[in-house]
Design an enzyme around this catalytic site. Structure first.
Site, PDB file in Angstrom:
ATOM      1  CB  THR A  32     -13.329  -7.207 -16.284  1.00 51.58           C
ATOM      2  OG1 THR A  32     -12.494  -8.212 -16.890  1.00 51.58           O
ATOM      3  CG2 THR A  32     -12.765  -6.817 -14.931  1.00 51.58           C
ATOM      4  CD  GLU A  80      -9.421  -7.117 -18.811  1.00 49.72           C
ATOM      5  OE1 GLU A  80     -10.044  -7.902 -18.070  1.00 49.72           O
ATOM      6  OE2 GLU A  80      -8.193  -7.161 -18.979  1.00 49.72           O
TER       7      GLU A  80
END
Length: 319
Positions: free
Chosen positions: A212, A260
């Protein structure tokens, strides 16, 4: 589009113009009515259109500590205004000294001496000057003295968002905070966006097979409620479908709230240090702590599948 920061940035030979003034955080559909009308009237009159806004938010200067979460940073607002056809944006540094200007002094210093306003377009609730003493009636009265006209536009748009409340930045912030990003998008006319620089996190997503981008968001950003969302990650001009996580990562007893974004099915992306944008399309599920890593991986797989379905359905509707 020209961008000015402070009155001294305005060209010396600037002529008459059509002006609208406001914070315009989010440039939502109500704001778009006013700004669009200012642009339309400017073209009819053959003069440029100017949006005047402030930095920081006036409430932070008048009542320190009360800065509202922001729906869009100034550079994003300027982009949205440029899309509406605005010719120039003036960002006025809002200081304690500036906040003490009377309504009449504000008109003279900004609208008359610098922007040479021919017409000012505002919403019915516009307030300005020391202690917000000026309103559209005062603005119009001063216009008779200083040779400009005032046009008042009703910006009250209603829809399903917020149970039918009039569209506003305040309502939009509330919906974002509650995680109702579909409602927020109805008001904004587009998905809610957060921006920031990609920084190194714990890299657990990479270890799990779902790397991420950990986005260090800009100060005072309006961040959606904790949970998983479908949306997009934009980096270096490329817009990528994404599954987005907002929260403290309870699976690993995290304490810091993060945003994220996993760019779906993208391999080998190196985004560290880049300024990116994350657009929130739809809520997928709430944040949860699972009994095992296997259960977590299964949930992430379902999140990615559901996010892909939601994004594809949205894009097919838009053609």
């Amino acid at each position: 589009m020209q961008r000015w920061r402070g009155l001294e940035d305005i060209p010396q030979d600037w002529g008459r113009s059509v002006v609208t003034i406001g914070s315009y955080d989010g440039v939502h559909r109500g704001h778009q009515l006013i700004i669009g009308r200012a642009v339309e009237r400017a073209r009819e009159l053959g003069v440029p259109s100017v949006v005047v806004t402030f930095d920081p938010h006036p409430s932070e200067v008048v009542r320190p500590g009360s800065h509202p979460p922001l729906l869009a940073p100034h550079h994003r607002r300027a982009e949205l205004m440029a899309d509406l056809g605005v010719d120039a944006v003036l960002i006025l540094p809002f200081t304690s000294e500036f906040s003490k200007l009377s309504a009449a002094d504000f008109v003279v210093k900004v609208l008359v001496d610098k922007l040479h306003a021919k017409l000012v377009v505002e919403g019915p609730n516009f307030r300005f000057g020391h202690k917000a003493a000026g309103n559209v009636e005062v603005l119009a009265e001063l216009g008779r003295t200083y040779d400009y006209e005032v046009e008042v536009i009703d910006l009250r748009v209603r829809g399903e968002a917020g149970g039918g409340e009039p569209f506003s930045s305040t309502l939009t912030r509330r919906l974002v905070t509650e995680g109702d990003i579909e409602g927020a998008a109805e008001i904004l006319g587009r998905p809610h966006r957060v921006e920031g620089v990609v920084v190194r996190g714990a890299q657990r997503g990479r270890e799990l097979g779902y790397p991420t981008a950990n986005v260090e968001t800009l100060p005072h950003t309006a961040i959606p409620a904790d949970g998983v969302y479908a949306g997009w990650l934009t980096a270096d001009g490329e817009r990528m479908p994404a599954a987005i996580s907002v929260g403290t990562n309870p699976q690993f007893d995290g304490t810091e709230r993060t945003v994220e974004a996993y760019a779906i099915d993208r391999v080998g992306l190196d985004l560290y240090g880049l300024h990116v944008a994350v657009d929130f399309l739809a809520y997928v599920r709430g944040m949860a702590k699972f009994d095992s890593i296997e259960d977590l991986l299964e949930a992430i797989g379902n999140d990615v599948k559901r996010s892909t379905e939601l994004i594809e359905a949205y894009e097919s509707r838009r053609g």
